[in-house]
Design an enzyme around this catalytic site. Structure first.
Site, short mmCIF file in Angstrom:
data_model
loop_
_atom_site.label_atom_id
_atom_site.label_comp_id
_atom_site.label_asym_id
_atom_site.label_seq_id
_atom_site.Cartn_x
_atom_site.Cartn_y
_atom_site.Cartn_z
CG ASP A 1 -2.33 0.63 0.93
OD1 ASP A 1 -2.08 1.74 0.38
OD2 ASP A 1 -3.20 0.04 1.12
CB ALA B 1 -6.70 -5.97 3.89
CE LYS B 2 -4.78 -0.52 -1.62
NZ LYS B 2 -5.14 0.20 -0.46
NE ARG B 3 -4.12 -8.84 5.23
CZ ARG B 3 -3.79 -7.74 5.70
NH1 ARG B 3 -3.28 -6.70 5.00
NH2 ARG B 3 -3.93 -7.30 6.97
CB THR C 1 -8.83 -3.76 -1.28
OG1 THR C 1 -7.84 -3.75 -0.08
CG2 THR C 1 -9.68 -2.95 -1.48
#
Lengths: 275, 275
Positions: A96, B92-94, B122
């Site tokens: 991020d 969380a952009k995992r 996310t």
């Protein structure tokens, strides 16, 4: 941890083994399940069994996160019992930007936030420079960038060639070297094909590589060692299930399997590593 | 949440506003700092102030993670007070594979793990199909894939053209539609340039887009609405700081700012949305 400390440890232990702490409540032996903190007790057995043979531990953060607030306490306690000279990797694959990336870095690098003091974290590079540099701002800490992974889906994007013929993962290797150095950046490179490993070494001859995919996922440790080693050894080869779930008596089986891998690594260090 | 429920809520509230809960202990007004759980009390004020104008809330997971185990409790409590009809996004952009991705999905989607019951998360697509499909296996849950982000670093990789002239983010849009549908997949698309938004709509005409980068980051809400809307409205436009940190009296200032955005959105719905 500094680069030379890591290299020194590798040469001392004659090992570049990273043990993955993918500790799953459903997969740990039943004797741990009656403990107050089953995952911590399991990790403790694994760490005591393998600390002589491993130069790095890599908790897979998803496995702790899925346990809720208690999982973070288990992770904190686990970090406390890892001997200080052993390199630690938060396998979190965070990615991020700006202040959000800084929060992730603080979480894993700055003990005043969560009590965690990892040496490194795995990072997804999709969002580019400003998603990586916040991790590089911490002294003696490392970002380990996903480059070429070993899963089937890695074919979907990582190997797409650009107009100049360079693959996406090669662009990641090349571009990211403008942001960090061999002293604070490593790459995740799967071990499934040796020709890829040779390609990686063309683009990143001097960086450390974190290599999953040896053993269960099909890569050969000898090939990885032969084509991946550099003047700093430059390899951390991860094994998770093959070591931590090798038998019902975790201490005995994990020790046996870690020792076996270390002894193989000792042979390859003699064979392929030139100071 | 199902697609039609989300669309219905948007048409009812005449709003496609997503409020980002990037709640930072250093940035919240001082009156919250003496509360037992300052971040929770702050979130409560924001949610009470904005629930009539917002159709989605997006906690930025890094901000909770950085608070340690207590941060996860704050997140759980926050989720409990969000009205059930409002869409929730774990930002969380995992991005990881197989059983690890499943653990991340369980963390945010299955309340029996961490007490969290988000509608969506996310996801970073770098590792390909097997890093996305585990999130799509959960009924009425959504994966929101990073496509074209609005940060400076997005230029590093997302806009690299492949041999056929397609950019990397276009490959993500195209390929991922083989894995999920308009009913369980959305895309993150930054709002900094309208020509990109038009490009995105060529590759993903029917999907919902989660759009950050309006306001502070420079995008125009009118342009996003004009070029981004589709037959389901198809837009969730996020605002974080502009709403949650708009003044010392959080309830009054957040309500005022959210209402302002909603009223602007109402105009664009009348102007650009055709049923």
């Amino acid at each position: 941890m500094k680069l030379n400390e890591l290299v020194q440890q590798i040469l001392q232990k004659k090992s570049y083994l990273c043990v993955g702490l993918d500790s799953d409540p459903k997969l740990i032996p039943s004797k741990f399940k009656t403990e107050k903190d089953p995952i911590f007790s399991f990790n403790q057995a694994v760490i005591e069994a393998t600390a002589d043979y491993a130069v790095a531990y890599k908790p897979n953060i998803a496995f702790y996160e899925a346990l809720g607030p208690k999982g973070w306490e288990t992770l904190q306690k686990t970090m406390e019992i890892i001997p200080k000279e052993i390199f630690t990797i938060a396998d979190a694959k965070r990615g991020d930007i700006g202040n959000t990336a800084t929060k992730y870095a603080q979480t894993f690098f700055d003990p005043s936030f969560c009590g965690l003091d990892f040496d490194s974290i795995t990072v997804a590079p999709y969002m580019g420079e400003d998603s990586v540099t916040p991790f590089l701002a911490f002294e003696n800490k490392w970002a380990i960038l996903l480059a070429l992974t070993s899963n089937p889906g890695s074919l979907d994007f990582q190997l797409i060639k650009d107009e100049s013929g360079k693959t996406f993962y090669q662009n990641v290797l090349e571009k990211s070297q403008e942001w960090g150095s061999v002293e604070n950046m490593m790459y995740v490179v799967g071990a499934t094909r040796t020709d890829y490993l040779q390609e990686v070494r063309k683009f990143a001859p001097n960086h450390f590589l974190l290599v999953p995919g040896v053993g269960a996922q099909g890569g050969s440790l000898e090939d990885v060692s032969k084509y991946g080693m550099n003047k700093n050894v430059g390899l951390l080869v991860n094994s998770s299930r093959g070591i931590i779930y090798a038998g019902e008596d975790t201490f005995i089986s994990a020790k046996r399997e870690a020792k076996k891998v270390q002894e193989e690594m000792e042979i390859y260090l003699e064979k392929y590593y030139e100071l």
